[in-house]
Design a protein around this motif. Structure first.
Motif, short mmCIF file in Angstrom:
data_model
loop_
_atom_site.label_atom_id
_atom_site.label_comp_id
_atom_site.label_asym_id
_atom_site.label_seq_id
_atom_site.Cartn_x
_atom_site.Cartn_y
_atom_site.Cartn_z
N SER A 138 0.92 -0.99 0.56
CA SER A 138 0.00 0.30 -0.15
C SER A 138 1.05 1.29 0.02
O SER A 138 2.22 1.06 0.09
CB SER A 138 -1.06 0.05 1.45
OG SER A 138 -0.17 0.14 2.52
N ASP A 186 -12.80 -0.52 12.11
CA ASP A 186 -12.47 -2.44 11.83
C ASP A 186 -11.58 -2.43 10.44
O ASP A 186 -11.59 -2.91 9.63
CB ASP A 186 -13.49 -2.55 11.15
CG ASP A 186 -13.69 -4.12 11.17
OD1 ASP A 186 -12.54 -5.13 11.46
OD2 ASP A 186 -14.72 -4.93 10.98
N PRO A 187 -10.27 -2.11 11.34
CA PRO A 187 -9.36 -1.93 10.25
C PRO A 187 -8.62 -3.44 9.17
O PRO A 187 -9.02 -2.78 7.50
CB PRO A 187 -7.71 -1.79 11.53
CG PRO A 187 -7.99 -1.80 12.86
CD PRO A 187 -9.52 -2.52 12.34
N ARG A 188 -9.35 -4.53 9.85
CA ARG A 188 -8.74 -5.65 9.30
C ARG A 188 -10.15 -5.80 7.96
O ARG A 188 -9.87 -5.73 6.72
CB ARG A 188 -9.30 -6.68 9.97
CG ARG A 188 -7.74 -6.70 10.33
CD ARG A 188 -8.31 -8.57 11.35
NE ARG A 188 -6.93 -8.44 12.03
CZ ARG A 188 -6.28 -9.33 12.41
NH1 ARG A 188 -5.74 -10.43 11.67
NH2 ARG A 188 -4.80 -9.58 13.08
N ALA A 189 -11.42 -5.73 8.49
CA ALA A 189 -12.13 -5.37 6.93
C ALA A 189 -12.11 -3.97 6.16
O ALA A 189 -12.53 -4.34 4.69
CB ALA A 189 -13.97 -5.15 7.98
#
Length: 91
Positions: free
Chosen positions: A48, A87-90
């Motif tokens: 990223s 919700d950083p993972r989602a």
């Protein structure tokens, strides 16, 4: 007195540059950016990339032009920012 002239000329030059940028933007012409080679190299190395800079400087246009296959998200939208933080993972 010469300082006033320089200042006034610099201001006039800045305004002329901004007018030119506005005209090119209206025509859909993207101005070449010095950072493009570094951005492309970083994209080959990292999963990223965060591109920061002043408002209205062409960050989104640059990313969308060179990476059309990837999502481009802005954290200025408060709902998007809240989702990323909650919700950083989602995200």
């Amino acid at each position: 007195m010469s300082t006033a002239r320089v200042s006034s000329t610099a201001s006039a030059d800045s305004k002329a540059n901004l007018d030119l940028v506005d005209k090119l933007d209206t025509l859909g012409v993207m101005i070449a950016r010095d950072i493009t080679p570094r951005l492309m190299k970083a994209a080959q190395t990292w999963l990223s990339i965060t591109l920061t800079g002043p408002r209205q400087s062409g960050k989104t246009t640059l990313c969308r032009t060179h990476f059309p296959q990837h999502p481009c998200l802005s954290l200025e939208d408060l709902d998007v920012r809240a989702f990323a933080m909650e919700d950083p993972r989602a995200f």
